[in-house]
Each structure stands twice: as C-alpha cells, then as structure tokens.
Design a protein around this motif. Structure first.
Motif, PDB file in Angstrom:
ATOM      1  N   UNK A   1     -20.646  63.046 -47.471  1.00 49.12           N
ATOM      2  CA  UNK A   1     -20.497  63.656 -48.797  1.00 49.12           C
ATOM      3  C   UNK A   1     -21.702  64.553 -49.081  1.00 49.12           C
ATOM      4  N   UNK A   2     -21.447  65.749 -49.605  1.00 52.42           N
ATOM      5  CA  UNK A   2     -22.519  66.691 -49.907  1.00 52.42           C
ATOM      6  C   UNK A   2     -23.281  66.240 -51.138  1.00 52.42           C
ATOM      7  N   UNK A   3     -24.607  66.362 -51.065  1.00 52.65           N
ATOM      8  CA  UNK A   3     -25.464  65.942 -52.173  1.00 52.65           C
ATOM      9  C   UNK A   3     -25.669  67.096 -53.153  1.00 52.65           C
ATOM     10  N   UNK A   4     -25.109  66.973 -54.347  1.00 51.00           N
ATOM     11  CA  UNK A   4     -25.298  67.999 -55.377  1.00 51.00           C
ATOM     12  C   UNK A   4     -26.777  68.086 -55.754  1.00 51.00           C
ATOM     13  N   UNK A   5     -27.470  66.945 -55.716  1.00 48.32           N
ATOM     14  CA  UNK A   5     -28.888  66.898 -56.097  1.00 48.32           C
ATOM     15  C   UNK A   5     -29.744  67.791 -55.201  1.00 48.32           C
ATOM     16  N   UNK A   6     -29.354  67.917 -53.930  1.00 52.46           N
ATOM     17  CA  UNK A   6     -30.155  68.711 -52.990  1.00 52.46           C
ATOM     18  C   UNK A   6     -29.883  70.208 -53.077  1.00 52.46           C
ATOM     19  N   UNK A   7     -28.862  70.608 -53.836  1.00 55.78           N
ATOM     20  CA  UNK A   7     -28.509  72.021 -53.870  1.00 55.78           C
ATOM     21  C   UNK A   7     -29.570  72.880 -54.560  1.00 55.78           C
ATOM     22  N   UNK A   8     -30.164  72.392 -55.651  1.00 54.66           N
ATOM     23  CA  UNK A   8     -31.101  73.218 -56.429  1.00 54.66           C
ATOM     24  C   UNK A   8     -32.311  73.669 -55.620  1.00 54.66           C
ATOM     25  N   UNK A   9     -33.045  72.758 -54.937  1.00 54.15           N
ATOM     26  CA  UNK A   9     -34.177  73.248 -54.138  1.00 54.15           C
ATOM     27  C   UNK A   9     -33.751  74.139 -52.979  1.00 54.15           C
ATOM     28  N   UNK A  10     -32.559  73.898 -52.420  1.00 53.39           N
ATOM     29  CA  UNK A  10     -32.064  74.758 -51.344  1.00 53.39           C
ATOM     30  C   UNK A  10     -31.794  76.163 -51.861  1.00 53.39           C
ATOM     31  N   UNK A  11     -31.200  76.264 -53.038  1.00 49.29           N
ATOM     32  CA  UNK A  11     -30.938  77.564 -53.653  1.00 49.29           C
ATOM     33  C   UNK A  11     -32.249  78.301 -53.915  1.00 49.29           C
ATOM     34  N   UNK A  12     -33.254  77.570 -54.390  1.00 52.63           N
ATOM     35  CA  UNK A  12     -34.550  78.193 -54.681  1.00 52.63           C
ATOM     36  C   UNK A  12     -35.175  78.780 -53.412  1.00 52.63           C
ATOM     37  N   UNK A  13     -35.095  78.042 -52.312  1.00 53.58           N
ATOM     38  CA  UNK A  13     -35.635  78.558 -51.045  1.00 53.58           C
ATOM     39  C   UNK A  13     -34.875  79.797 -50.582  1.00 53.58           C
ATOM     40  N   UNK A  14     -33.563  79.788 -50.748  1.00 57.54           N
ATOM     41  CA  UNK A  14     -32.757  80.927 -50.331  1.00 57.54           C
ATOM     42  C   UNK A  14     -33.117  82.170 -51.143  1.00 57.54           C
ATOM     43  N   UNK A  15     -33.304  82.014 -52.438  1.00 52.43           N
ATOM     44  CA  UNK A  15     -33.650  83.153 -53.276  1.00 52.43           C
ATOM     45  C   UNK A  15     -35.052  83.662 -52.968  1.00 52.43           C
ATOM     46  N   UNK A  16     -35.968  82.760 -52.618  1.00 57.17           N
ATOM     47  CA  UNK A  16     -37.306  83.193 -52.199  1.00 57.17           C
ATOM     48  C   UNK A  16     -37.225  84.035 -50.929  1.00 57.17           C
ATOM     49  N   UNK A  17     -36.411  83.593 -49.974  1.00 59.85           N
ATOM     50  CA  UNK A  17     -36.256  84.345 -48.725  1.00 59.85           C
ATOM     51  C   UNK A  17     -35.690  85.729 -49.003  1.00 59.85           C
ATOM     52  N   UNK A  18     -34.733  85.804 -49.921  1.00 62.25           N
ATOM     53  CA  UNK A  18     -34.122  87.096 -50.250  1.00 62.25           C
ATOM     54  C   UNK A  18     -35.138  88.041 -50.875  1.00 62.25           C
ATOM     55  N   UNK A  19     -35.977  87.526 -51.764  1.00 64.62           N
ATOM     56  CA  UNK A  19     -36.940  88.382 -52.455  1.00 64.62           C
ATOM     57  C   UNK A  19     -38.114  88.768 -51.567  1.00 64.62           C
ATOM     58  N   UNK A  20     -38.503  87.880 -50.651  1.00 65.39           N
ATOM     59  CA  UNK A  20     -39.637  88.148 -49.775  1.00 65.39           C
ATOM     60  C   UNK A  20     -39.233  88.835 -48.477  1.00 65.39           C
ATOM     61  N   UNK A  21     -37.950  88.746 -48.115  1.00 66.10           N
ATOM     62  CA  UNK A  21     -37.497  89.323 -46.861  1.00 66.10           C
ATOM     63  C   UNK A  21     -37.910  88.518 -45.651  1.00 66.10           C
ATOM     64  N   UNK A  22     -38.259  87.263 -45.844  1.00 64.43           N
ATOM     65  CA  UNK A  22     -38.676  86.417 -44.719  1.00 64.43           C
ATOM     66  C   UNK A  22     -38.417  84.958 -45.079  1.00 64.43           C
ATOM     67  N   UNK A  23     -38.589  84.079 -44.107  1.00 62.06           N
ATOM     68  CA  UNK A  23     -38.365  82.654 -44.357  1.00 62.06           C
ATOM     69  C   UNK A  23     -36.908  82.245 -44.333  1.00 62.06           C
ATOM     70  N   UNK A  24     -36.064  83.045 -43.657  1.00 58.39           N
ATOM     71  CA  UNK A  24     -34.637  82.752 -43.669  1.00 58.39           C
ATOM     72  C   UNK A  24     -34.292  81.470 -42.914  1.00 58.39           C
TER      73      UNK A  24
END
Length: 367
Positions: free
Chosen positions: A1-24
C-alpha cells in the motif's frame, strides 16, 4: 500500500530538483519510495519510442540496457494510450493476465531483474513528443491496485507542475548563456541531446563553413562532418564534454566552432537545449594567450603536450621548443603528431588558429 504520509517530502524534493536543474536521481528515489516502487522513470518518448530518460539509481542500468537495444520491444508503448488530462494507468487496464504471461518485455526482460508491475501517467504531449512517468514495482509486491492508483493520482499534479518548472528554468538558463555569447557578434546554434539544431542565432549562409538544413548543421567541407558531429554529441549528450574544432568554408578560410554543454541531467527529457555552439570567424594567426588547463580539459592533452602547444602559440620553432624542453626535435614531432590527432588539426598554423579562437571565446564568457 502506498504511503500518503511519504508523498509530501517526495514532492518537495522533486520540486527542488526542477528549480535547481539537478538532484533528479535523489528526487526520483524519494518518489519511488513514496509510490511503492523500486524504479521510477521520467521518459521522453517520440513517436511512441523511448529516446531519453531520467531514473532513480535502482533502475538506471536496466533503462540504459533498454535504450541501447538490449531488451525486447516494450509492448506498452504501442498498447497503452491515454491523454494528459487522465491519471495513472496500471497493468490491468491494458493487459489480461494471459497477455502478460506471454509478453517478452515482461517475461524476458522485467521479471528476470525483479521488476514486474507498472503504473504510468502522461505528463505532457507536444506533437509526437511525450513526457511520461512510469513506476515499476518489485515483482514480489504484486500488481498496483485501484487504491494505489488513487494515491498516485494525488502526486500527479505536482509532477506535472515540476515538469513545467523544469522546462522554464532550463530555458531561462539557456537564454542567459546565449545572450552572453551573442555579445561577441558571432553566430550561435542551440543543440538538443541528439545533436539536432533547436534554434539558430545569426547568419549561417551557403557561403559559410556551416549550413543548417532539416534541423542539422552541415559543414561546407564534407570531410569535416564526422569530427563536427562527434564534437557536438560529446557536449550535447550525457558526457557533457566541451570542445572545439577547426572548420573551413568553401574558399578555405578557417573558423573555430566551440561547443559548450548546458548542464542538467533532465534537460533532454524536457526538450531543452543541451549544448550551444559558437562560430568564431577568421581566428588570428599570431601568438595568442594560451590557457594550459583549458587545453588539457578540452582535448585530453598530456601535460607535456600542453606545454608544446603553449610554446607553439608563442611562435617558437620546433628546434627552439626542443631546446626549451631539453629533448631532441624528433620527440617534439612525436608530441605534435599526438596533438594534431587530439585537436583535429593538421598544421601548426591551424593549431594556433584554434587556440586563438578559444582564447577569444573564453574572454567573452568571463566578462
């Protein structure tokens, strides 16, 4: 089962990668864990064929094997059809159990390396170019279910937002670099990850050393095309190696074409410029300022070879160079032969012209 609780920090990391152009890779690792998957792939498909991808580390080798042709054809790319407005699709939406059991992509490629189940969504679609994301679940965990799909659909708007941000950031960075280079007044090309011309700035006419046709840059001298293409691809693809080459127009006049990578692992996935090339016209023949470290980095020269080039750029003869270095002239000639091979030049005057153009371009970049 997917953890809804873990989605928020994952989303934050993804948006950081998009803005910085690295860390994908790290961001996709977090997205994979939050999405109950071992592997996550950001895919660039053209005409339903995978042409570029960014992955988390767990599935990186498998995707590389697939891209290099070391796997059966992915039937999903022909079978699965959905639009940007829809959400994730899972295996059961498009396959029966019997079809999966007979499918070579599943049975001969995915299952032996421990991957078994998919959840895919389209992020964007422009003409024949599709950006999509795919979750690949561990075989032992069983297929994605409707509850998993619903959880992943909560993630999808954030993934699409991050993709739009990434495209904007990459384009903004490229525009800044292009503006700086255009300050010299030399024509410039933007390339994608396959060495195709995305945009051209300035004039590339039929009388010059380069012509642009059908999205490709063609050298006036056909004998120079292969080295030119290799130079562009080294900078534009994953190796991201800067470089320069001496080319000629139809009258034999010399030009330096310098290529600089525009860094960022996900650039090609998001249809961005991955390298820029600057055409430096009529490089001077007299002694030039020589940057030893740049010569070593661009052309993989040895320290001694770089020393020889520096002395040639000072206008020294081979006899003078042998005296300065304390070696016989034949040793200098041996080094010079290697230098010619690495730089793509054939004469000392062309070698000096090459580094004259590089010195001029470097001055422009650091202004």
């Amino acid at each position: 089962m997917i953890s809804i609780r873990d989605l928020a920090p994952a989303i934050e990391k993804l948006q950081d990668a998009a803005m910085l152009g690295e860390g994908w890779a790290d961001a996709l690792e977090s997205i994979a864990r939050a999405g109950g998957a071992r592997g996550v792939v950001l895919m660039h498909n053209r005409n339903r064929k995978l042409v570029a991808a960014v992955t988390n580390n767990e599935i990186k080798d498998a995707v590389g094997q697939y891209l290099s042709g070391g796997a059966p054809k992915n039937s999903r790319q022909l079978r699965v059809s959905h639009d940007v407005g829809s959400g994730f699709r899972i295996d059961q939406d498009d396959y029966s159990s019997e079809e999966i059991a007979r499918d070579p992509y599943y049975q001969e490629f995915l299952r032996p390396i421990g991957f078994g189940w998919h959840a895919n969504a389209r992020i964007s679609m422009e003409n024949s170019d599709e950006i999509a994301i795919g979750f690949k679940r561990d075989l032992k965990l069983g297929p994605y279910e409707d509850a998993d799909r619903q959880a992943l659909n909560l993630l999808l708007p954030h993934i699409r937002f991050s993709a739009r941000v990434a495209q904007y950031v990459f384009e903004a960075e490229t525009r800044g670099l292009v503006r700086g280079l255009l300050g010299r007044g030399n024509p410039l090309l933007e390339f994608d990850g396959w060495g195709r011309v995305r945009r051209e700035h300035g004039t590339f006419d039929m009388s010059g050393p380069l012509q642009i046709a059908a999205g490709r840059a063609r050298t006036a001298d056909p004998a120079e095309q292969r080295n030119f293409d290799e130079l562009v691809l080294r900078a534009a693809n994953a190796r991201q190696l800067p470089g320069a080459i001496l080319i000629h127009d139809r009258t034999g006049s010399r030009f330096v074409f310098q290529v600089l990578p525009v860094r960022g692992r996900a650039r090609d996935v998001f249809h961005a410029t991955t390298a820029v090339g600057l055409l430096i016209s009529q490089p001077k023949r007299h002694a030039v300022n020589f940057n030893r470290d740049l010569a070593i980095e661009l052309f993989s020269l040895s320290a001694r070879e770089a020393e020889v080039v520096g002395l040639i750029c000072q206008g020294r003869s081979l006899r003078e160079i042998s005296g300065t270095l304390g070696v016989v002239p034949d040793t200098v000639r041996y080094h010079l032969k290697s230098i010619f091979e690495k730089t793509g030049t054939h004469r000392q005057v062309d070698l000096v012209a090459l580094f004259a153009g590089l010195a001029s371009a470097l001055t422009t970049l650091v202004r």
